[in-house]
Design a protein around this motif. Structure first.
Motif, PDB file in Angstrom:
ATOM      1  N   SER A  85     -77.629   0.631  89.793  1.00  0.00           N
ATOM      2  CA  SER A  85     -75.421   0.392  89.780  1.00  0.00           C
ATOM      3  C   SER A  85     -75.465   1.963  90.503  1.00  0.00           C
ATOM      4  CB  SER A  85     -75.301   0.888  88.109  1.00  0.00           C
ATOM      5  OG  SER A  85     -75.931   1.388  87.935  1.00  0.00           O
ATOM      6  N   THR A 125     -67.503  -5.121  89.836  1.00  0.00           N
ATOM      7  CA  THR A 125     -67.401  -3.459  90.580  1.00  0.00           C
ATOM      8  C   THR A 125     -65.655  -3.355  91.776  1.00  0.00           C
ATOM      9  OG1 THR A 125     -67.895  -1.745  91.309  1.00  0.00           O
ATOM     10  CG2 THR A 125     -68.341  -3.712  92.030  1.00  0.00           C
ATOM     11  N   GLU A 127     -65.622  -1.299  93.890  1.00  0.00           N
ATOM     12  CA  GLU A 127     -66.052  -1.357  94.795  1.00  0.00           C
ATOM     13  C   GLU A 127     -66.268  -2.839  96.011  1.00  0.00           C
ATOM     14  OE1 GLU A 127     -69.781   1.000  95.105  1.00  0.00           O
ATOM     15  OE2 GLU A 127     -68.773   2.296  93.756  1.00  0.00           O
ATOM     16  N   TYR A 153     -74.849  -1.557  98.051  1.00  0.00           N
ATOM     17  CA  TYR A 153     -74.741  -1.696  96.675  1.00  0.00           C
ATOM     18  C   TYR A 153     -73.374  -2.387  96.371  1.00  0.00           C
ATOM     19  CZ  TYR A 153     -72.126  -1.191  91.921  1.00  0.00           C
ATOM     20  OH  TYR A 153     -71.840  -1.243  90.537  1.00  0.00           O
ATOM     21  N   ASN A 182     -64.930   3.061  88.046  1.00  0.00           N
ATOM     22  CA  ASN A 182     -65.605   4.127  87.403  1.00  0.00           C
ATOM     23  C   ASN A 182     -65.200   4.607  86.030  1.00  0.00           C
ATOM     24  OD1 ASN A 182     -64.950   4.338  90.507  1.00  0.00           O
ATOM     25  ND2 ASN A 182     -66.778   5.541  90.290  1.00  0.00           N
ATOM     26  N   GLU A 191     -77.766  10.741  87.084  1.00  0.00           N
ATOM     27  CA  GLU A 191     -77.554  10.900  88.156  1.00  0.00           C
ATOM     28  C   GLU A 191     -76.026  10.285  88.825  1.00  0.00           C
ATOM     29  OE1 GLU A 191     -79.786   7.211  89.794  1.00  0.00           O
ATOM     30  OE2 GLU A 191     -78.312   5.701  88.211  1.00  0.00           O
ATOM     31  N   LEU A 193     -71.643  10.805  89.096  1.00  0.00           N
ATOM     32  CA  LEU A 193     -71.016  12.380  89.221  1.00  0.00           C
ATOM     33  C   LEU A 193     -70.858  13.660  87.919  1.00  0.00           C
ATOM     34  CD1 LEU A 193     -69.319  13.919  91.320  1.00  0.00           C
ATOM     35  CD2 LEU A 193     -67.362  13.273  90.265  1.00  0.00           C
ATOM     36  N   PRO A 208     -73.105  20.096  93.184  1.00  0.00           N
ATOM     37  CA  PRO A 208     -73.629  19.486  95.151  1.00  0.00           C
ATOM     38  C   PRO A 208     -72.103  18.547  94.622  1.00  0.00           C
ATOM     39  CG  PRO A 208     -75.208  18.188  93.735  1.00  0.00           C
ATOM     40  CD  PRO A 208     -74.153  18.973  92.686  1.00  0.00           C
ATOM     41  N   TYR A 210     -70.121  16.388  97.593  1.00  0.00           N
ATOM     42  CA  TYR A 210     -70.325  15.537  98.769  1.00  0.00           C
ATOM     43  C   TYR A 210     -69.420  15.669  99.522  1.00  0.00           C
ATOM     44  CZ  TYR A 210     -74.299  12.724  96.175  1.00  0.00           C
ATOM     45  OH  TYR A 210     -74.802  12.269  95.807  1.00  0.00           O
ATOM     46  N   ARG A 217     -61.454   8.567  92.983  1.00  0.00           N
ATOM     47  CA  ARG A 217     -61.684   7.496  92.062  1.00  0.00           C
ATOM     48  C   ARG A 217     -60.510   6.711  90.731  1.00  0.00           C
ATOM     49  NH1 ARG A 217     -64.407   7.321  96.366  1.00  0.00           N
ATOM     50  NH2 ARG A 217     -66.531   6.532  96.277  1.00  0.00           N
ATOM     51  N   ASN A 252     -62.880  13.852  93.387  1.00  0.00           N
ATOM     52  CA  ASN A 252     -63.855  14.879  92.890  1.00  0.00           C
ATOM     53  C   ASN A 252     -64.003  16.414  92.981  1.00  0.00           C
ATOM     54  OD1 ASN A 252     -64.607  11.971  93.570  1.00  0.00           O
ATOM     55  ND2 ASN A 252     -65.715  12.275  95.279  1.00  0.00           N
ATOM     56  N   ARG A 276     -72.185  11.300 101.535  1.00  0.00           N
ATOM     57  CA  ARG A 276     -72.432  10.525 101.248  1.00  0.00           C
ATOM     58  C   ARG A 276     -72.817   9.542 102.421  1.00  0.00           C
ATOM     59  NH1 ARG A 276     -71.131   7.042  96.127  1.00  0.00           N
ATOM     60  NH2 ARG A 276     -72.928   8.280  95.023  1.00  0.00           N
ATOM     61  N   HIS A 279     -69.385   6.515 102.828  1.00  0.00           N
ATOM     62  CA  HIS A 279     -68.676   7.137 101.623  1.00  0.00           C
ATOM     63  C   HIS A 279     -67.499   6.652 101.291  1.00  0.00           C
ATOM     64  CE1 HIS A 279     -68.176  10.572  98.913  1.00  0.00           C
ATOM     65  NE2 HIS A 279     -67.686   9.552  98.332  1.00  0.00           N
ATOM     66  N   TYR A 336     -81.466  16.419  96.794  1.00  0.00           N
ATOM     67  CA  TYR A 336     -80.699  17.573  96.744  1.00  0.00           C
ATOM     68  C   TYR A 336     -81.532  18.272  97.622  1.00  0.00           C
ATOM     69  CZ  TYR A 336     -77.902  14.718  94.016  1.00  0.00           C
ATOM     70  OH  TYR A 336     -76.161  13.438  93.146  1.00  0.00           O
TER      71      TYR A 336
END
Ligand code: NAD
Ligand code: TDX
Length: 339
Positions: A85, A125, A127, A153, A182, A191, A193, A208, A210, A217, A252, A276, A279, A336
């Protein structure tokens, strides 16, 4: 009712199992999960005490094991959550994404064809629709939006969706598909956000972000997703796709600032890192169809959901500290370390 839930030791699948055991005490829930790095049996600790629950450590690509399970359990429904995922991992290593999403989904549906099923539900999803530009807030993904994927993905998920629809048309398999935005909430793997930022902020580590952090989202509390799937598997129309989203679009950077504020941490922890690859800019779901047909509406507002989520991570440190103390450290360093 016997329901096989695949990927039930992961984030959304486990929340769905607790939701179903609680709402339908007469149902038998069989979790199929091969426990990849993202699957965690401790997440199902409470479920394992319930006589109506069974856990099977099986890979959905293992045809023989899946057929044996169908012979034993005679499931009425399958809800397929099992997938790799994480977009960032798919950029590093696409293969396992394709293997599980395409071949695994085919094995599950072949079993449904062979032994018979009332409903096969594919958890997909938003996406699969690609992304939307930031300067067109009037645009949303509907179920008619063409599939146009950006990452390995999302391509693996779109491939699975097409396969599911083809099994409906060719073999008459009684399928439904949901495409959700999301999710956030308890048991979200660190892992991703929101939990990553919570864990780092608590340790006073850099946060971190991006690129410029302007990507948008559409965040939905995980229980609202579970409720939507419940409605679809019981009342949704066979052969149909349902979009699920909470009209809760956020950048974000604003999510990360909210987490800093809630935890009383300085925004100075925020570190902008290399973006990313490929992205996606903005995801935004139009959930009109599921609202009109099934009466679904999200119940948890983001302001309330993020507080509950942060509290859960504070109350369940052992769950995520165990995860981030092992193999995960190597992943974090790789992704990272020099970003
Ligand atoms: P996750 O990574 O937390 O959990 C995935 C689970 O699937 C893990 O328990 C893993 O062990 C299991 N699994 C993976 N490959 C398997 C295989 N071959 N056989 C058996 N089990 C396997 O993922 P998640 O965030 O809970 O997502 C669940 C599903 O929902 C996925 O299909 C994902 O594409 C979809 N989805 C997620 C989101 C989100 O925001 N997280 C949003 C929309 C849709
Ligand atoms: O460290 C980070 N810094 C950062 O800026 C991470 C992990 C993410 N991000 C950004 C990338 C995204 O724009 O935050 C946003 C959210 O990232 P993820 O949590 O990785 O989620 P996303 O890529 O949007 O995908 C998620 O939603 C759709 C799930 O992981 C998918 O499984 C689901 O299909």
């Amino acid at each position: 009712m016997n329901i096989i839930v695949t990927g039930g030791a992961g984030f959304i699948g486990s929340n769905f199992i607790y939701y179903m055991l609680n709402k339908y005490p007469d149902y038998r829930i069989i979790c199929v999960d091969c426990l990849t790095y993202a699957g965690n049996l401790s997440t199902l600790k409470e479920a394992l005490k319930n006589p109506k629950f069974r856990f099977c450590k099986v890979d959905i690509r293992d045809r023989k094991a899946i057929y044996n399970l169908f012979e034993e359990e005679h499931p009425d429904m399958v809800v397929n959550f099992a997938a790799e995922s994480h977009v960032d991992r798919s950029i590093e290593n696409p293969k396992v994404f394709l293997d599980t999403s395409i071949n695994g989904t085919a094995v599950m549906m072949d079993a449904c064809r062979k032994y018979g099923i009332k409903r096969y539900h594919q958890v997909s999803t938003d996406e699969v629709y690609g992304d939307l530009p930031l300067d067109r807030p009037d645009l949303f993904f509907t179920e008619e939006t063409p599939l146009y994927t950006s990452s390995p993905y999302s391509s693996s998920k779109a491939g699975a969706d097409l396969l599911v629809l083809s099994y409906h048309r060719t073999y008459g398999l009684p399928v439904t598909i949901s495409r959700c935005s999301n999710n956030y909430g308890p048991y979200h793997f660190p892992e991703k956000l929101i939990p990553l930022m919570i864990a780092n902020a608590l340790a006073d580590k850099p946060l971190p972000v991006y690129g410029k952090g302007e990507n948008v989202r559409d965040w939905l509390y995980v229980e609202d997703h579970c409720n939507a799937i419940d409605l679809i598997i019981h009342n949704g129309r066979v052969g149909e796709v349902y979009n699920i989203g909470g009209h809760n679009e956020m950048k974000n950077i604003d999510i990360v600032k909210t987490i800093c504020k809630e935890l009383g941490k300085s925004e100075k922890l925020i570190t902008y890192v290399t973006d990313r690859k490929g992205h996606d800019m903005r995801y935004a779901i139009d959930p009109t169809k599921i609202h009109n047909e099934l009466g679904w509406l999200p119940k948890t507002k983001f302001t309330e959901g993020i507080k509950k989520t942060i509290q859960w991570y504070l109350d369940n440190r052992e769950w995520w500290e165990t995860i981030i103390s092992g193999e995960y450290q190597k992943y974090y360093e790789k992704m990272y370390g020099n970003r």
